[in-house]
Motif scaffolding. Sequence first.
Motif, PDB file in Angstrom:
ATOM      1  N   GLY A   1       0.824  -1.199   0.000  1.00  0.00           N
ATOM      2  CA  GLY A   1       0.000   0.000   0.000  1.00  0.00           C
ATOM      3  C   GLY A   1       0.855   1.244   0.000  1.00  0.00           C
ATOM      4  O   GLY A   1       2.084   1.195  -0.038  1.00  0.00           O
ATOM      5  N   SER A   2       0.172   2.391   0.048  1.00  0.00           N
ATOM      6  CA  SER A   2       0.838   3.677   0.082  1.00  0.00           C
ATOM      7  C   SER A   2       0.658   4.284   1.463  1.00  0.00           C
ATOM      8  O   SER A   2      -0.468   4.339   1.988  1.00  0.00           O
ATOM      9  CB  SER A   2       0.247   4.611  -0.988  1.00  0.00           C
ATOM     10  OG  SER A   2       0.889   5.864  -0.962  1.00  0.00           O
ATOM     11  N   TYR A   3       1.744   4.752   2.056  1.00  0.00           N
ATOM     12  CA  TYR A   3       1.727   5.257   3.425  1.00  0.00           C
ATOM     13  C   TYR A   3       2.341   6.660   3.472  1.00  0.00           C
ATOM     14  O   TYR A   3       3.513   6.845   3.130  1.00  0.00           O
ATOM     15  CB  TYR A   3       2.519   4.323   4.346  1.00  0.00           C
ATOM     16  CG  TYR A   3       1.981   2.912   4.365  1.00  0.00           C
ATOM     17  CD1 TYR A   3       0.964   2.545   5.234  1.00  0.00           C
ATOM     18  CD2 TYR A   3       2.485   1.956   3.482  1.00  0.00           C
ATOM     19  CE1 TYR A   3       0.464   1.251   5.243  1.00  0.00           C
ATOM     20  CE2 TYR A   3       1.979   0.663   3.481  1.00  0.00           C
ATOM     21  CZ  TYR A   3       0.972   0.313   4.361  1.00  0.00           C
ATOM     22  OH  TYR A   3       0.473  -0.966   4.359  1.00  0.00           O
ATOM     23  N   ASN A   4       1.526   7.630   3.865  1.00  0.00           N
ATOM     24  CA  ASN A   4       2.019   8.993   4.066  1.00  0.00           C
ATOM     25  C   ASN A   4       2.505   9.108   5.508  1.00  0.00           C
ATOM     26  O   ASN A   4       1.715   8.979   6.446  1.00  0.00           O
ATOM     27  CB  ASN A   4       0.911  10.008   3.800  1.00  0.00           C
ATOM     28  CG  ASN A   4       0.431   9.972   2.359  1.00  0.00           C
ATOM     29  OD1 ASN A   4       1.253   9.955   1.437  1.00  0.00           O
ATOM     30  ND2 ASN A   4      -0.885   9.947   2.158  1.00  0.00           N
TER      31      ASN A   4
ATOM     32  N   ASN B   1      -0.675   7.908   7.429  1.00  0.00           N
ATOM     33  CA  ASN B   1      -1.989   8.062   6.782  1.00  0.00           C
ATOM     34  C   ASN B   1      -2.988   8.733   7.718  1.00  0.00           C
ATOM     35  O   ASN B   1      -4.146   8.337   7.820  1.00  0.00           O
ATOM     36  CB  ASN B   1      -2.514   6.708   6.300  1.00  0.00           C
ATOM     37  CG  ASN B   1      -1.761   6.205   5.082  1.00  0.00           C
ATOM     38  OD1 ASN B   1      -0.933   6.918   4.509  1.00  0.00           O
ATOM     39  ND2 ASN B   1      -2.024   4.969   4.677  1.00  0.00           N
TER      40      ASN B   1
ATOM     41  N   THR C   1       6.333   9.853   1.512  1.00  0.00           N
ATOM     42  CA  THR C   1       5.348   8.855   1.108  1.00  0.00           C
ATOM     43  C   THR C   1       6.085   7.560   0.805  1.00  0.00           C
ATOM     44  O   THR C   1       7.064   7.549   0.049  1.00  0.00           O
ATOM     45  CB  THR C   1       4.567   9.316  -0.136  1.00  0.00           C
ATOM     46  OG1 THR C   1       3.864  10.512   0.178  1.00  0.00           O
ATOM     47  CG2 THR C   1       3.568   8.243  -0.569  1.00  0.00           C
TER      48      THR C   1
ATOM     49  N   ASN D   1       5.732   3.728  -0.606  1.00  0.00           N
ATOM     50  CA  ASN D   1       4.921   2.805  -1.396  1.00  0.00           C
ATOM     51  C   ASN D   1       5.496   1.403  -1.272  1.00  0.00           C
ATOM     52  O   ASN D   1       6.663   1.177  -1.587  1.00  0.00           O
ATOM     53  CB  ASN D   1       4.894   3.233  -2.866  1.00  0.00           C
ATOM     54  CG  ASN D   1       4.218   4.574  -3.055  1.00  0.00           C
ATOM     55  OD1 ASN D   1       3.074   4.758  -2.645  1.00  0.00           O
ATOM     56  ND2 ASN D   1       4.928   5.521  -3.659  1.00  0.00           N
TER      57      ASN D   1
ATOM     58  N   SER E   1       4.998  -2.823  -2.073  1.00  0.00           N
ATOM     59  CA  SER E   1       4.308  -3.881  -2.814  1.00  0.00           C
ATOM     60  C   SER E   1       4.709  -5.203  -2.199  1.00  0.00           C
ATOM     61  O   SER E   1       5.519  -5.267  -1.268  1.00  0.00           O
ATOM     62  CB  SER E   1       4.694  -3.830  -4.295  1.00  0.00           C
ATOM     63  OG  SER E   1       6.005  -4.307  -4.466  1.00  0.00           O
TER      64      SER E   1
ATOM     65  N   VAL F   1      10.104  -3.232  -4.274  1.00  0.00           N
ATOM     66  CA  VAL F   1       9.971  -2.147  -3.311  1.00  0.00           C
ATOM     67  C   VAL F   1      11.284  -1.401  -3.196  1.00  0.00           C
ATOM     68  O   VAL F   1      11.337  -0.172  -3.239  1.00  0.00           O
ATOM     69  CB  VAL F   1       9.555  -2.704  -1.933  1.00  0.00           C
ATOM     70  CG1 VAL F   1       9.623  -1.612  -0.868  1.00  0.00           C
ATOM     71  CG2 VAL F   1       8.149  -3.277  -1.993  1.00  0.00           C
TER      72      VAL F   1
ATOM     73  N   SER G   1      11.814   0.806  -6.212  1.00  0.00           N
ATOM     74  CA  SER G   1      10.871   1.898  -6.431  1.00  0.00           C
ATOM     75  C   SER G   1      11.121   3.076  -5.512  1.00  0.00           C
ATOM     76  O   SER G   1      10.750   4.199  -5.822  1.00  0.00           O
ATOM     77  CB  SER G   1       9.431   1.400  -6.246  1.00  0.00           C
ATOM     78  OG  SER G   1       9.201   1.076  -4.883  1.00  0.00           O
ATOM     79  N   ILE G   2      11.757   2.855  -4.379  1.00  0.00           N
ATOM     80  CA  ILE G   2      11.980   3.962  -3.451  1.00  0.00           C
ATOM     81  C   ILE G   2      13.438   4.395  -3.413  1.00  0.00           C
ATOM     82  O   ILE G   2      13.859   5.128  -2.531  1.00  0.00           O
ATOM     83  CB  ILE G   2      11.453   3.622  -2.044  1.00  0.00           C
ATOM     84  CG1 ILE G   2      12.102   2.342  -1.525  1.00  0.00           C
ATOM     85  CG2 ILE G   2       9.957   3.499  -2.030  1.00  0.00           C
ATOM     86  CD1 ILE G   2      11.555   1.890  -0.193  1.00  0.00           C
TER      87      ILE G   2
END
Length: 226
Positions: free
Chosen positions: A11-14, A168, A197, A199, A201, A207, A210-211
């Motif tokens: 998921g996406s976590y702020n 979040n 943020t 993200n 997976s 993962v 991507s970051i």
Amino acid sequence: NATTTSVASAGSYNINVTQLAKAQTISSAGQVSTTDTIGSGASTTITFQFGTISGGSLTNGVYTGASFAQDADQAIGTVTIDSSNNSLQGIRDAINAAGKGVTASIVGDGSATPYHLVLSSNKTGATSSLKIDVSGDATLQSLLSYDPAGTQNLKETTTGQNANLSINGINITSASNTVNDAVQGAAITLSKVGSTTLNLSNNTSGVQNSINGFVKIKSQSINMWL
């Protein structure tokens, strides 16, 4: 690299960190020498308690009108000082050798009485602040006794505090800068105040790519460099 046996929830976590956890640090009055004897050498017991300081006000490192509540989950520790170790260096070494949850160091400030014994709780968080009882030699009592709700012969230089963050929009408090399972299956290590943020997976290598390496997953942990 360690192998992860389970992956953090996708998921996406702020993530917004507003305060890092810190350990309390307190400092003694300055001494002329690190090796001169302090007091008579009579057997003296230093007792360390850990707990929460609340209420009152803090001015120039001294609390007024505060209370101290001991944390029953943290063991009380004692250290004995006598004629074999009653110098600033001896006290420092005795505390460090005892392994009672406190680290001692000596810091010089360049004044006529430069050498301060500095004591830090080994644990971060508001519940790990110090109270120090000293029984025995009167000179050591006047140097090392510390009660945030009473007489304070040491001054606080760093306040023990919890980490505050939101993920979040959900507010989270942690005694440590490693936050476990706020994101299920992951440990997030906080390094500075700020926002990001994250993200995730179900593909661990994906993962990491991507970051761009500023969040790392090892053995189900996330090291966050905000």
